[in-house]
Design a protein around this motif. Sequence first.
Motif, PDB file in Angstrom:
ATOM      1  N   PHE A 203      19.097  -8.829 -54.703  1.00 30.10           N
ATOM      2  CA  PHE A 203      19.394  -8.133 -53.447  1.00 30.10           C
ATOM      3  C   PHE A 203      20.214  -6.875 -53.715  1.00 30.10           C
ATOM      4  CE2 PHE A 203      21.882  -7.186 -49.718  1.00 30.10           C
ATOM      5  CZ  PHE A 203      21.041  -7.446 -48.651  1.00 30.10           C
ATOM      6  N   ALA A 204      21.269  -6.994 -54.531  1.00 32.15           N
ATOM      7  CA  ALA A 204      22.106  -5.835 -54.843  1.00 32.15           C
ATOM      8  C   ALA A 204      21.308  -4.762 -55.573  1.00 32.15           C
ATOM      9  CB  ALA A 204      23.300  -6.276 -55.684  1.00 32.15           C
ATOM     10  N   ALA A 205      20.432  -5.181 -56.493  1.00 35.04           N
ATOM     11  CA  ALA A 205      19.600  -4.211 -57.215  1.00 35.04           C
ATOM     12  C   ALA A 205      18.679  -3.471 -56.254  1.00 35.04           C
ATOM     13  CB  ALA A 205      18.783  -4.920 -58.290  1.00 35.04           C
ATOM     14  N   GLY A 206      18.034  -4.202 -55.351  1.00 32.12           N
ATOM     15  CA  GLY A 206      17.137  -3.562 -54.391  1.00 32.12           C
ATOM     16  C   GLY A 206      17.868  -2.585 -53.500  1.00 32.12           C
ATOM     17  N   ALA A 207      19.073  -2.959 -53.058  1.00 39.18           N
ATOM     18  CA  ALA A 207      19.854  -2.064 -52.209  1.00 39.18           C
ATOM     19  C   ALA A 207      20.213  -0.785 -52.953  1.00 39.18           C
ATOM     20  CB  ALA A 207      21.121  -2.782 -51.729  1.00 39.18           C
ATOM     21  N   MET A 208      20.610  -0.899 -54.223  1.00 39.10           N
ATOM     22  CA  MET A 208      20.984   0.283 -54.999  1.00 39.10           C
ATOM     23  C   MET A 208      19.773   1.168 -55.266  1.00 39.10           C
ATOM     24  SD  MET A 208      23.784  -1.270 -57.681  1.00 39.10           S
ATOM     25  CE  MET A 208      24.280   0.338 -58.280  1.00 39.10           C
ATOM     26  N   ILE A 209      18.644   0.571 -55.623  1.00 40.81           N
ATOM     27  CA  ILE A 209      17.449   1.373 -55.891  1.00 40.81           C
ATOM     28  C   ILE A 209      17.009   2.098 -54.626  1.00 40.81           C
ATOM     29  CG2 ILE A 209      15.006   1.242 -56.540  1.00 40.81           C
ATOM     30  CD1 ILE A 209      15.774  -1.148 -58.343  1.00 40.81           C
ATOM     31  N   TRP A 210      17.112   1.421 -53.477  1.00 45.81           N
ATOM     32  CA  TRP A 210      16.731   2.072 -52.216  1.00 45.81           C
ATOM     33  C   TRP A 210      17.617   3.274 -51.941  1.00 45.81           C
ATOM     34  CZ3 TRP A 210      18.718   3.689 -47.690  1.00 45.81           C
ATOM     35  CH2 TRP A 210      17.800   4.020 -46.679  1.00 45.81           C
TER      36      TRP A 210
END
Length: 248
Positions: A203-210
């Motif tokens: 979840f944290a990775a997806g938020a940062m990539i977004w």
Amino acid sequence: MTGSLLAGAATGLGALPLLLVRRISAPLQNAFLAFAAGVMLAAAFFSLLLPGLKAAADLGLVQVPAAALVGAAVLLGAATLHLLNAVAPHEHFVAGRHGAQAPAVSRIWLFVIAITLHNVPEGLAVGVSYSASLENGASMALGIGLQNVPEGLAVAAALAAFYPRGTSILVALLTGLVEPVAAAAGLTAVSAAAPLLPWGLGFAAGAMIWVVSSEIIPETHGDERSGLSTAALMLGFVAMMFLDVTLG
């Protein structure tokens, strides 16, 4: 959570040179933000996705289910940030105002909300990284703190075009302090239930990539001088990769 507090405070530290200079050129501001984007991308892959896949494997999942779980968490993180971006009024330095009721909100608060949206996934990433391991959390906190220094300067310099320099530095510091709050939330959530760890990391990775794809790259690569921003992004990526490999 001292690491996340220091990482967040680095935003204010990075803004302090604004007291010594009258202005920072737009290309240099873009380069600072692009460096932060490179750090975030490397952190997402090396400090979040890889540990997330390992955490899923530790739960007994084989390759395909583990990849599917972490992939779903990445998409969930990106979708959540997309939703927040759509409903929260905020203002970008280049693209202008976005979100519901944006015209009715004071401009400085729009900037604050925009920067806070950027910082929430960074704090969340630090928190869930500490859940994976102390070493992983320390390297993540150091990397995020490193990118917060130029990011804080770029943010404060952009605010200084409209507000006194002291106010701009204070706002940059306050927006960075949202990170330990988000870190505490992420750490608490995944500590309460071990099976949530791969979900939290993804979840944290997806938020940062977004944030990097939707917010920072369009803001920093919108003119003919984007070569400097690209170079800064690559430098930030390599710097975070080096920190993660050597410290994590």
